[in-house]
Scaffold this motif. Structure first.
Motif, mmCIF file in Angstrom:
data_model
loop_
_atom_site.group_PDB
_atom_site.id
_atom_site.type_symbol
_atom_site.label_atom_id
_atom_site.label_comp_id
_atom_site.label_asym_id
_atom_site.label_seq_id
_atom_site.Cartn_x
_atom_site.Cartn_y
_atom_site.Cartn_z
ATOM 1 N N LYS A 171 0.814 -1.200 0.000
ATOM 2 C CA LYS A 171 0.000 0.000 0.000
ATOM 3 C C LYS A 171 0.848 1.249 0.000
ATOM 4 N N ASP B 260 -3.812 -5.759 -0.055
ATOM 5 C CA ASP B 260 -4.028 -6.796 0.957
ATOM 6 C C ASP B 260 -4.272 -8.169 0.338
ATOM 7 N N HIS B 261 -4.032 -8.291 -0.977
ATOM 8 C CA HIS B 261 -4.174 -9.565 -1.687
ATOM 9 C C HIS B 261 -5.527 -10.220 -1.420
ATOM 10 N N PRO B 262 -6.612 -9.530 -1.750
ATOM 11 C CA PRO B 262 -7.932 -10.132 -1.526
ATOM 12 C C PRO B 262 -8.124 -11.364 -2.397
#
Length: 207
Positions: free
Chosen positions: A2, A92-94
């Motif tokens: 981020k 956040d690598h969803p």
């Protein structure tokens, strides 16, 4: 990850002319590419809608660009900002479904800014259109390793690696196509090009 988007926003304000070409294996020419790479546009946006002020998620002041030089720079700025915003959205690598939805949203916001700039391009003389196109050519050819932009490049390539290793790039054709299509977003500022390469998108946008 981020922090890469935040660092870009700070660096971008002090280095307005810096732009990047992403040299991935999936990368396509910034002003070209195939229908395959561009047909996964986000659904649901009103046809012909466009941004009349700074980009909602990008911070590029589209309305302030009036001369050919300013319009060309703004197209380049929106292009680079799209990568920064994608990196932030997926930091956040969803999971696959959430990432796809976020990616659609980021992409569509920047498409609308590029369409707004494209309407300005349409009003230019042929000579001024060539000036805008030259600015995009500079995006294609230079500054890939500029330290002001490199964090954005690294964040984008890292995201590709993450979803490739997770098997998403190979199992979800739309995800792969949508991710790759960020490389050719600038075509939305050149309506003749968009109509030739992706007539369905041109029709969706009322062009």
């Amino acid at each position: 990850m981020k922090d890469s988007g935040s660092n870009f926003n700070r660096a971008h304000r002090s280095t307005r002319g810096a732009v990047v070409v992403l040299g991935l294996a999936i990368a396509l020419a910034a002003c070209g590419g195939s229908d395959e790479a561009t047909s996964a546009a986000a659904p649901g946006a009103p046809a012909g809608s466009s941004s009349s002020s700074a980009a909602a998620g990008g911070g590029v002041d589209v309305a302030a660009a009036n001369t050919a030089e300013e319009i060309g720079q703004a197209v380049a700025d929106v292009y680079v900002q799209a990568f920064a915003d994608l990196a932030e959205a997926l930091a956040d690598h969803p999971d696959e479904a959430v990432a796809l939805e976020r990616m659609r949203g980021v992409r569509e916001r920047h498409i609308q800014d590029l369409v707004a700039l494209g309407r300005k391009v349409e009003a230019l003389s042929d000579a001024d259109k060539a000036t805008v196109q030259s600015a995009v050519s500079r995006v294609q050819s230079g500054l890939q390793y500029d330290p002001a932009i490199k964090p954005v490049y690294e964040a984008y390539t890292a995201l590709h690696g993450h979803y490739r290793d997770a098997g998403v790039m190979s199992s979800n054709r739309e995800f792969n196509r949508l991710f790759a299509s960020f490389n050719i977003l600038t075509q939305y500022a050149f309506f003749d090009l968009l109509e030739r390469q992706n007539p369905e998108e041109a029709e969706r946008l009322g062009l």
